[in-house]
Enzyme design. Structure first.
Site, mmCIF file in Angstrom:
data_model
loop_
_atom_site.group_PDB
_atom_site.id
_atom_site.type_symbol
_atom_site.label_atom_id
_atom_site.label_comp_id
_atom_site.label_asym_id
_atom_site.label_seq_id
_atom_site.Cartn_x
_atom_site.Cartn_y
_atom_site.Cartn_z
ATOM 1 C CG HIS A 198 -0.468 0.315 2.511
ATOM 2 N ND1 HIS A 198 -0.520 1.588 3.028
ATOM 3 C CD2 HIS A 198 0.079 -0.447 3.496
ATOM 4 C CE1 HIS A 198 -0.028 1.600 4.250
ATOM 5 N NE2 HIS A 198 0.346 0.378 4.566
ATOM 6 C CG ASP B 89 3.274 0.601 7.714
ATOM 7 O OD1 ASP B 89 2.877 0.434 6.544
ATOM 8 O OD2 ASP B 89 2.588 0.302 8.710
ATOM 9 C CD GLU C 134 -2.745 -1.237 5.436
ATOM 10 O OE1 GLU C 134 -2.631 -2.253 6.152
ATOM 11 O OE2 GLU C 134 -2.366 -0.116 5.828
ATOM 12 C CD GLU C 135 -1.373 2.806 7.662
ATOM 13 O OE1 GLU C 135 -1.930 2.212 8.615
ATOM 14 O OE2 GLU C 135 -0.152 2.749 7.475
ATOM 15 C CG ASP D 280 1.967 -3.087 3.724
ATOM 16 O OD1 ASP D 280 1.933 -3.010 2.484
ATOM 17 O OD2 ASP D 280 0.954 -3.343 4.399
#
Length: 445
Positions: free
Chosen positions: A342, A352, A389-390, A418
């Site tokens: 992502h 990340d 995604e988060e 990630d």
């Protein structure tokens, strides 16, 4: 997720390719593997990482759209068919928040709720673009009540409080990160009857050594932000894709489901958490509920500390952008090996997820160079760069929901990175079928 020491991105990319190779091509001389490992340099991966992380890029923002443009231009330049797949989904942003602490005989103290920059920070100006600390999808509202300390906010922690006669109903639950998902921390507080929840990063768990910038650990004002949504995908299109013109449940209905926190909640720093706990009375908490060296004695409450919390969120339909690129297979083009990562981040995303994004782009560039030398994958490779995604695996979930039938019949394997680089050592996980393959791949680099 994987981490590596020394020149980490080339090692990571090499390990990824060695793993993918067995899935993508029929047995062949080791020429292409050796050639792959010799291609590229740390400089190209570092350049991608720099381009992706020059600004904070939360999902749904202009900065994240620019990061998507970088991914698209890189993949398109390799002559791989590349497209953007947008979706309109429900995202959450903070509009207003405040938190103050009071106790009998003491004036109220308002918390700044700001993460400090450090002297000489080259990214101080860009940091001004960071969205204020918040918990996505927390309910808008206010609460002013005595504090109850709930350890890690697990169900068993609330069961212990009940066994000690500590009533959580109508109180503000104070819990620390570390053992369960933050969405569960808030949900468990709600289920116990709390009016609101505050989550802090206890130095005991997040600062075991020197704090940044003198070391790698969480600084005193550092705050962990994140989502409290317990589901996956767009909350307004549960189990179906957020395609153009699709049916949706209302925002109000989506926010009222059991997967949403349902009460106001805020994250705070370790320093703020300890300041609150200094004013909490009641029985002394058990030893395993206590903080680290130098921390105040943690007590259960309730009170006499009172927290006055207000949070206003904006839950809005926003556009997200997945980037999909395809390398067609030679022998089995209708069989897919999907490589995913992502792009969106709560702030800069250097570890990340964009160390993984940089590795994915470096991998693509090396595969392109192999193609120029006659290599073709046995099966089709699909490179996927997910958005949002988060917030709850939203971009990837929507794409899978839209392409469920095709993916079910054609996908051979999915591999995801990630966090490509963080700390030291190597860490990877997989379904049991790939355990031995991971070992073999790691030996090649």
């Amino acid at each position: 997720r994987a981490t590596a020491r020394l020149h980490p991105l080339p090692l990571l990319v090499g390990a990824l390719f060695a793993t993918y190779y067995h899935l993508l091509v029929a047995p062949a001389p080791s020429y292409y593997q050796s050639l792959f490992l010799s291609l590229g340099s740390n400089d190209t991966a570092a350049a991608h990482l720099r381009a992706l992380t020059v600004r904070p890029h939360l999902a749904g923002t202009e900065a994240n759209a620019l990061a998507a443009d970088h991914v698209v231009s890189t993949l398109s330049s390799l002559s791989f068919p590349t497209r953007v797949t947008p979706y309109e989904v429900l995202l959450s942003y903070p509009v207003g928040r405040s938190l103050s602490l009071s106790a009998p005989g003491r004036d109220a103290t308002a918390f700044a709720l700001v993460q400090d920059t450090y002297p000489g920070d080259p990214y101080a100006a860009a940091s001004a673009e960071v969205v204020p600390t918040f918990l996505a999808y927390a309910a808008s509202g206010s609460a002013a009540a005595e504090v109850v300390y709930a350890n890690y906010g697990r169900r068993e922690d609330y069961a212990y409080l009940a066994s000690r006669g500590v009533n959580v109903t109508g109180k503000v639950a104070l819990a620390r990160y570390g053992k369960v998902y933050r969405g569960d921390i808030v949900k468990n507080a709600r289920d116990a009857g709390a009016a609101a929840a505050v989550i802090f990063t206890d130095p005991k768990d997040y600062t075991p050594g020197k704090a940044f910038p003198d070391g790698p650990w969480m600084p005193p004002t550092g705050v962990q932000v994140g989502s409290t949504f317990k589901g996956v995908g767009d909350p307004t299109t549960p189990m179906w894709a957020s395609s153009e013109g699709c049916e949706r449940v209302s925002v109000a209905k989506a926010m009222s489901t059991h997967d949403m926190p349902g009460i106001p909640a805020l994250p705070v720093s370790g320093r703020d958490g300890e300041e609150i706990l200094r004013l909490v009375g009641g029985d002394v908490a058990p030893e395993d509920w206590q903080g680290g060296d130098g921390a105040p004695v943690y007590r259960l409450g309730p009170g006499p500390a009172v927290l006055n919390l207000t949070y206003t969120g904006n839950e809005t339909i926003a556009t997200i952008q997945n980037v999909i690129s395809v390398i067609e297979g030679k022998e089995e083009p209708d069989r897919y090996v999907i490589l995913g990562n992502h792009r969106d981040a709560w702030t800069f995303g250097a570890a990340d997820p964009n160390s993984g994004t940089a590795a994915l782009l470096e991998l693509a560039q090396r595969l392109s160079k192999l193609q120029n030398k006659g290599w073709r994958p046995r099966r089709t490779i699909i490179l996927c760069n997910w958005d949002a995604e988060e917030y709850g695996l939203i971009g990837s979930t929507e794409w899978v929901e839209e392409n469920r039938a095709m993916l079910t019949s054609r996908t051979v394997a999915y591999l995801n990175v990630d966090v490509g680089v963080s700390g030291s050592g190597v860490d990877a996980s997989a379904t049991p079928q790939l355990d031995e393959l991971l070992k073999q791949a790691s030996k090649k680099v």
